[in-house]
Design an enzyme around this catalytic site. Structure first.
Site, mmCIF file in Angstrom:
data_model
loop_
_atom_site.group_PDB
_atom_site.id
_atom_site.type_symbol
_atom_site.label_atom_id
_atom_site.label_comp_id
_atom_site.label_asym_id
_atom_site.label_seq_id
_atom_site.Cartn_x
_atom_site.Cartn_y
_atom_site.Cartn_z
ATOM 1 N N CYS A 8 0.870 -1.168 0.000
ATOM 2 C CA CYS A 8 0.000 0.000 0.000
ATOM 3 C C CYS A 8 0.905 1.215 0.000
ATOM 4 O O CYS A 8 1.531 1.530 1.017
ATOM 5 C CB CYS A 8 -0.914 -0.001 1.224
ATOM 6 S SG CYS A 8 -1.970 1.477 1.334
ATOM 7 N N GLU A 20 -3.884 1.165 -5.800
ATOM 8 C CA GLU A 20 -2.964 0.110 -6.218
ATOM 9 C C GLU A 20 -2.857 0.172 -7.733
ATOM 10 O O GLU A 20 -3.767 0.654 -8.404
ATOM 11 C CB GLU A 20 -3.441 -1.264 -5.741
ATOM 12 C CG GLU A 20 -2.402 -2.355 -5.870
ATOM 13 C CD GLU A 20 -1.073 -1.996 -5.218
ATOM 14 O OE1 GLU A 20 -0.165 -1.554 -5.975
ATOM 15 O OE2 GLU A 20 -0.946 -2.117 -4.000
#
Length: 224
Positions: free
Chosen positions: A2, A107
């Site tokens: 992340c 992402e």
């Protein structure tokens, strides 16, 4: 992993949602963020004997024993599978766990030679909590708090995009995670699993690639 996330809300909303007793920064200076990047100061929730507190911490954990104010390697994420044993994180895992509020995260999906950004969020939840760790570094009268987001394997909604995702905790788990007065390794590790709920994923503008861009248009859907 992340590497970018969003927190599109204000400080007072976090105080109310996470039942904060102590706010340790000026809420008037905090604004919604749509492209939070490593090294930036982010709100975290941590436990004290006098109640939960909300404080700003630099994203990218620097353990208290580090000689330098930064690490030679990335510490924005800690892997769930090894967080209890890695020297950088193991003390924080025992004594300095926190919640990291978010409204979504980004992402990048590889398609051929390109990487396309996606925004991921929990449907029906304006703000949710990521499992995190924090520590405080001090030298020569200078100091700061820093934090790391714990990541685990992707759930079915994330798998078409990436094989990892941040650990998302539900409200019923907050007290167990935050209570650093009690340590049960097996119980804590049982929380560090792929999110069991549904995630909403959609492609967004490549403007998110630059942390200089930070506005609501970054979380608008674009053609995939």
């Amino acid at each position: 992993m992340c590497g970018r996330y969003t927190l599109a809300t204000d400080a007072q909303a976090l105080v109310d949602l996470f039942e904060i007793e102590h706010l340790l920064f000026d809420p008037s200076g905090y604004r919604p963020h749509y492209n939070i990047a490593p090294s930036q100061a982010v709100p975290i929730v941590r436990w004290t004997q006098s109640g939960r507190e909300l404080v700003l911490a630099r994203w990218g954990l620097v353990p208290h024993w580090s000689r330098e104010a930064q690490t030679k390697y990335s510490t924005i994420n800690a892997r769930a599978e090894t967080v209890a044993d890695k020297p950088t994180y193991r003390e924080a895992f025992k004594h300095k766990r926190c919640l990291i509020p978010a409204t979504g995260f980004y992402e990048w999906k590889r398609e051929g030679n390109a990487k396309l950004p996606y925004h991921i969020r929990v449907p029906g939840s304006d703000v949710f909590a990521l499992a995190g760790l924090w520590d405080r570094w001090e030298r020569d009268g200078e100091g700061f708090d820093s934090c790391s987001i714990i990541v685990t394997a992707a759930n079915p909604d994330m798998q078409p995009i990436h094989d990892r995702m941040p650990v998302i905790l539900n409200p019923a788990q907050y007290n167990s995670w935050l209570n650093t007065g009690h340590f049960n390794r097996a119980q804590l590790e049982s929380l560090l699993v792929p999110f069991a709920g549904q995630l909403e994923t959609f492609p967004v503008s490549r403007r998110v690639n630059s942390p200089r861009n930070d506005d609501p248009s970054l979380i608008e859907t674009v053609p995939g």
